[in-house]
Write a protein that holds these residues in place. Structure first.
Motif, PDB file in Angstrom:
ATOM      1  N   VAL A   5      64.715 -35.251  28.375  1.00 23.54           N
ATOM      2  CA  VAL A   5      63.296 -34.999  28.639  1.00 23.54           C
ATOM      3  C   VAL A   5      62.865 -33.800  27.795  1.00 23.54           C
ATOM      4  CG1 VAL A   5      61.604 -34.377  30.389  1.00 23.54           C
ATOM      5  CG2 VAL A   5      63.506 -35.884  30.977  1.00 23.54           C
ATOM      6  N   PRO A   7      60.945 -30.509  26.586  1.00 26.57           N
ATOM      7  CA  PRO A   7      60.360 -29.427  27.380  1.00 26.57           C
ATOM      8  C   PRO A   7      58.837 -29.515  27.367  1.00 26.57           C
ATOM      9  CG  PRO A   7      61.119 -28.581  25.272  1.00 26.57           C
ATOM     10  CD  PRO A   7      61.558 -30.028  25.357  1.00 26.57           C
ATOM     11  N   PRO A   8      58.194 -28.924  28.377  1.00 23.08           N
ATOM     12  CA  PRO A   8      56.724 -28.917  28.393  1.00 23.08           C
ATOM     13  C   PRO A   8      56.179 -28.194  27.155  1.00 23.08           C
ATOM     14  CG  PRO A   8      57.634 -27.969  30.416  1.00 23.08           C
ATOM     15  CD  PRO A   8      58.770 -28.201  29.488  1.00 23.08           C
ATOM     16  N   ALA A   9      55.023 -28.593  26.726  1.00 25.59           N
ATOM     17  CA  ALA A   9      54.368 -27.922  25.608  1.00 25.59           C
ATOM     18  C   ALA A   9      53.975 -26.509  26.031  1.00 25.59           C
ATOM     19  CB  ALA A   9      53.125 -28.705  25.185  1.00 25.59           C
ATOM     20  N   THR A  11      51.277 -24.895  25.503  1.00 23.86           N
ATOM     21  CA  THR A  11      49.919 -24.847  26.065  1.00 23.86           C
ATOM     22  C   THR A  11      49.898 -25.316  27.517  1.00 23.86           C
ATOM     23  OG1 THR A  11      49.460 -26.995  25.041  1.00 23.86           O
ATOM     24  CG2 THR A  11      48.703 -25.033  23.850  1.00 23.86           C
ATOM     25  N   ASP A  12      50.763 -26.277  27.856  1.00 25.86           N
ATOM     26  CA  ASP A  12      50.850 -26.725  29.246  1.00 25.86           C
ATOM     27  C   ASP A  12      51.428 -25.629  30.137  1.00 25.86           C
ATOM     28  OD1 ASP A  12      49.809 -29.180  28.532  1.00 25.86           O
ATOM     29  OD2 ASP A  12      51.780 -30.144  28.367  1.00 25.86           O
ATOM     30  N   LEU A  13      52.412 -24.904  29.614  1.00 27.25           N
ATOM     31  CA  LEU A  13      52.997 -23.796  30.388  1.00 27.25           C
ATOM     32  C   LEU A  13      51.941 -22.714  30.641  1.00 27.25           C
ATOM     33  CD1 LEU A  13      56.450 -23.553  28.616  1.00 27.25           C
ATOM     34  CD2 LEU A  13      56.039 -24.310  30.969  1.00 27.25           C
ATOM     35  N   GLY A  16      49.476 -23.803  33.175  1.00 24.59           N
ATOM     36  CA  GLY A  16      50.026 -23.811  34.520  1.00 24.59           C
ATOM     37  C   GLY A  16      50.252 -22.444  35.120  1.00 24.59           C
ATOM     38  N   THR A 130      59.287 -19.114  34.574  1.00 24.69           N
ATOM     39  CA  THR A 130      59.606 -19.994  33.453  1.00 24.69           C
ATOM     40  C   THR A 130      59.592 -19.187  32.158  1.00 24.69           C
ATOM     41  OG1 THR A 130      58.524 -21.844  34.581  1.00 24.69           O
ATOM     42  CG2 THR A 130      58.961 -22.114  32.225  1.00 24.69           C
ATOM     43  N   TYR A 132      59.746 -19.366  27.995  1.00 27.18           N
ATOM     44  CA  TYR A 132      59.625 -20.171  26.783  1.00 27.18           C
ATOM     45  C   TYR A 132      60.212 -19.332  25.660  1.00 27.18           C
ATOM     46  CZ  TYR A 132      57.672 -23.080  23.092  1.00 27.18           C
ATOM     47  OH  TYR A 132      57.506 -23.911  22.004  1.00 27.18           O
ATOM     48  N   VAL A 147      62.710 -24.118  26.827  1.00 22.94           N
ATOM     49  CA  VAL A 147      62.285 -23.673  28.153  1.00 22.94           C
ATOM     50  C   VAL A 147      63.507 -23.439  29.032  1.00 22.94           C
ATOM     51  CG1 VAL A 147      61.006 -24.348  30.228  1.00 22.94           C
ATOM     52  CG2 VAL A 147      60.066 -24.840  27.971  1.00 22.94           C
TER      53      VAL A 147
END
Length: 177
Positions: A5, A7-9, A11-13, A16, A130, A132, A147
């Protein structure tokens, strides 16, 4: 075996984040693609006009403004060698735009960071939960992000950032040497 999977982008982090986003930068030179044009322009004498907000670095500053408007505190600390590199002069010349967008920015001369426990890579830390990681090649080219929610790494990054922040000089008071 489950599929990998991604990692989240980033910008999404940031989208959030609910309380805080902190960024620790520890390199004297970065060679990221999106800055190559602006860095070349700066070398030719271009400087941002404080009165012309529309000409500043977009979409980053808009994202900062939106995030800060949601109540998230964004802090950025930069550890720099002195005398500073040409690239650091470039960063410093337009950091007023980050501040105007709502970021809090401080600078720490590297000689004042010697006793600090610092992670091996630049990072963003969102809501103390979290990380990054920003990976770079030896030449400063982006080697991608990663991440982590590892408790030990979270503790290291939170402590390192606060240690740097407490020693660092606010942007409006930091003079380039």
């Amino acid at each position: 075996m489950s599929p990998s999977v991604p990692p989240p982008a980033f910008t999404d982090l940031l989208a959030g984040a609910t309380r805080s986003a902190v960024h620790l930068e520890m390199r004297d030179t970065y060679a990221v693609d999106y800055e190559s044009g602006p860095f070349a322009e700066w070398r030719r004498g271009h400087r941002h006009d404080p009165a012309d907000r529309a000409s500043w670095w977009r979409p980053w500053l808009g994202l900062v403004e939106e995030t800060v408007a949601r109540g998230v505190v964004i802090r950025r600390a930069r550890i720099v060698s002195e005398p500073v590199s040409e690239y650091t002069r470039f960063l410093h010349s337009f950091t007023f735009t980050n501040v105007a967008a709502g970021e809090l920015v401080r600078w720490l001369p590297r000689r004042r960071a010697s006793e600090l426990a610092l992670p091996g890579n630049d990072f963003w830390l969102f809501d103390d939960r979290t990380i990054y990681w920003n990976h770079f090649t030896g030449d400063g080219i982006s080697a991608g992000g990663e991440v982590s929610e590892d408790p030990g790494a979270l503790k290291l990054c939170a402590g390192a950032f606060e240690s740097v922040w407490s020693r660092a000089v606010p942007h409006d008071q930091y003079e380039i040497h």
